[in-house]
Write an enzyme that holds these catalytic residues in place. Structure first.
Site, PDB file in Angstrom:
ATOM      1  N   ASP A 155      17.251   0.297  -0.988  1.00 44.13           N
ATOM      2  CA  ASP A 155      16.090   0.743  -1.788  1.00 44.13           C
ATOM      3  C   ASP A 155      16.102   2.217  -2.205  1.00 44.13           C
ATOM      4  O   ASP A 155      15.053   2.886  -2.145  1.00 44.13           O
ATOM      5  CB  ASP A 155      14.787   0.437  -1.025  1.00 44.13           C
ATOM      6  CG  ASP A 155      14.616  -1.041  -0.723  1.00 44.13           C
ATOM      7  OD1 ASP A 155      15.429  -1.855  -1.190  1.00 44.13           O
ATOM      8  OD2 ASP A 155      13.660  -1.384   0.001  1.00 44.13           O
TER       9      ASP A 155
ATOM     10  N   LYS B 158      14.881  -7.698  -3.746  1.00 41.31           N
ATOM     11  CA  LYS B 158      14.240  -8.358  -2.607  1.00 41.31           C
ATOM     12  C   LYS B 158      12.724  -8.162  -2.677  1.00 41.31           C
ATOM     13  O   LYS B 158      12.249  -7.042  -2.856  1.00 41.31           O
ATOM     14  CB  LYS B 158      14.806  -7.823  -1.283  1.00 41.31           C
ATOM     15  CG  LYS B 158      14.630  -6.331  -1.055  1.00 41.31           C
ATOM     16  CD  LYS B 158      15.239  -5.935   0.277  1.00 41.31           C
ATOM     17  CE  LYS B 158      15.009  -4.482   0.624  1.00 41.31           C
ATOM     18  NZ  LYS B 158      13.615  -4.063   0.749  1.00 41.31           N
TER      19      LYS B 158
ATOM     20  N   CYS C  44      12.087  -0.743   5.506  1.00 43.25           N
ATOM     21  CA  CYS C  44      13.068  -1.685   4.951  1.00 43.25           C
ATOM     22  C   CYS C  44      14.443  -1.587   5.610  1.00 43.25           C
ATOM     23  O   CYS C  44      15.151  -2.591   5.696  1.00 43.25           O
ATOM     24  CB  CYS C  44      13.164  -1.490   3.448  1.00 43.25           C
ATOM     25  SG  CYS C  44      11.672  -2.065   2.625  1.00 43.25           S
TER      26      CYS C  44
HETATM   27  C1  C5J Z   1      10.909   0.537   1.958  1.00 42.10           C
HETATM   28  C2  C5J Z   1       8.509   0.597   1.944  1.00 42.10           C
HETATM   29  N1  C5J Z   1      11.936   0.441   1.138  1.00 42.10           N
HETATM   30  N2  C5J Z   1       8.430   1.618   2.796  1.00 42.10           N
HETATM   31  N3  C5J Z   1       9.694   0.147   1.488  1.00 42.10           N
HETATM   32  O1  C5J Z   1      11.044   1.005   3.070  1.00 42.10           O
HETATM   33  O2  C5J Z   1       7.502   0.064   1.540  1.00 42.10           O
END
Ligand code: C5J
Length: 221
Positions: free
Chosen positions: A25, A130, A163
């Site tokens: 991400d 995702k 994540c």
């Molecule tokens: C991720 C989030 N990528 N913190 N998403 O950690 O919402």
């Protein structure tokens, strides 16, 4: 054949050719001003600080010709893959799907959902969208990795305790050997990053291993 990488809680058995880098991400929505992360009240500059290290780690895997998988947390434009519990919780002024300065927050195809240019995937690298925090939930990621003969995963990206940790736990349950690169991951909350790393390596590596990019690179120097 495996190469022993100095790590916590003990050396990680790196399997060249069977080890993929998973970059979680590294999206504009989490890292840049005006995105989803900032809309939740977070200081995104903490995440910006790891960008050079993540880019260098990606470059290292590319040089070696090892597989790379990039993830994007994102939803279909009609939000049919975004449960109300995820969209509504917390009562933030801006929610997933609302229009921000980089397009609709966390919606596939919008500028904010794209990966930052420094870490952008090259053609031939695996990319998965995702809808959840973990990379295996509602994605074809497991078969992609199995078909590529991957048994070991090296993790980088954001955010460490959300994540990244969720994906690492899912991978661990599926039998992948998992190594987290501690200076190539970051959280909006320093104490959560530290606690996540501590939890991962506790009890003999109950979720996996942790090391720095320097230690990994040095082992192949
Ligand atoms: C991720 C989030 N990528 N913190 N998403 O950690 O919402």
């Amino acid at each position: 054949m495996t190469i022993a990488i100095p790590a916590q809680p003990y050396a990680f058995p790196f399997a060249p050719g069977r080890t993929a880098l998973v970059v979680i991400d590294m999206q504009r929505d989490f890292i840049e001003c005006g995105g989803f992360g900032e809309s939740l009240g977070n200081d995104v500059t903490r995440l910006q600080a790891i960008v050079p290290t993540v880019a260098a780690l990606i470059g290292f895997f590319r040089e070696k010709g090892w597989p790379i998988l990039h993830t994007r947390e994102s939803h279909l434009p009609d939000l049919s893959d975004c449960p109300p519990s995820k969209r509504l919780r917390g009562g933030a002024a801006m929610r997933i799907g609302d229009k921000g300065t980089m397009g609709r927050l966390l919606v596939r195809g919008e500028a904010g959902a794209s990966i930052i240019p420094e870490c952008a995937p090259l053609s031939g690298e695996m990319v998965i969208d995702k809808p959840g925090k973990g990379m295996f939930h509602a994605t074809g990621c497991e078969s992609l990795l199995r078909e590529a003969g991957v048994t070991h995963l090296v993790f980088a990206g954001v955010t460490t305790e959300v994540c990244v940790q969720a994906s690492m736990r899912e991978a661990n349950d599926r039998g992948f050997e998992c190594l987290l690169i501690t200076d190539a991951t970051e959280s909006y909350f320093p104490k959560f990053k530290a606690a996540a790393i501590e939890m991962i390596v506790a009890q003999g590596g109950i979720v996996g291993w942790a090391t720095s990019f320097g230690e990994l690179r040095e082992a192949f120097a």
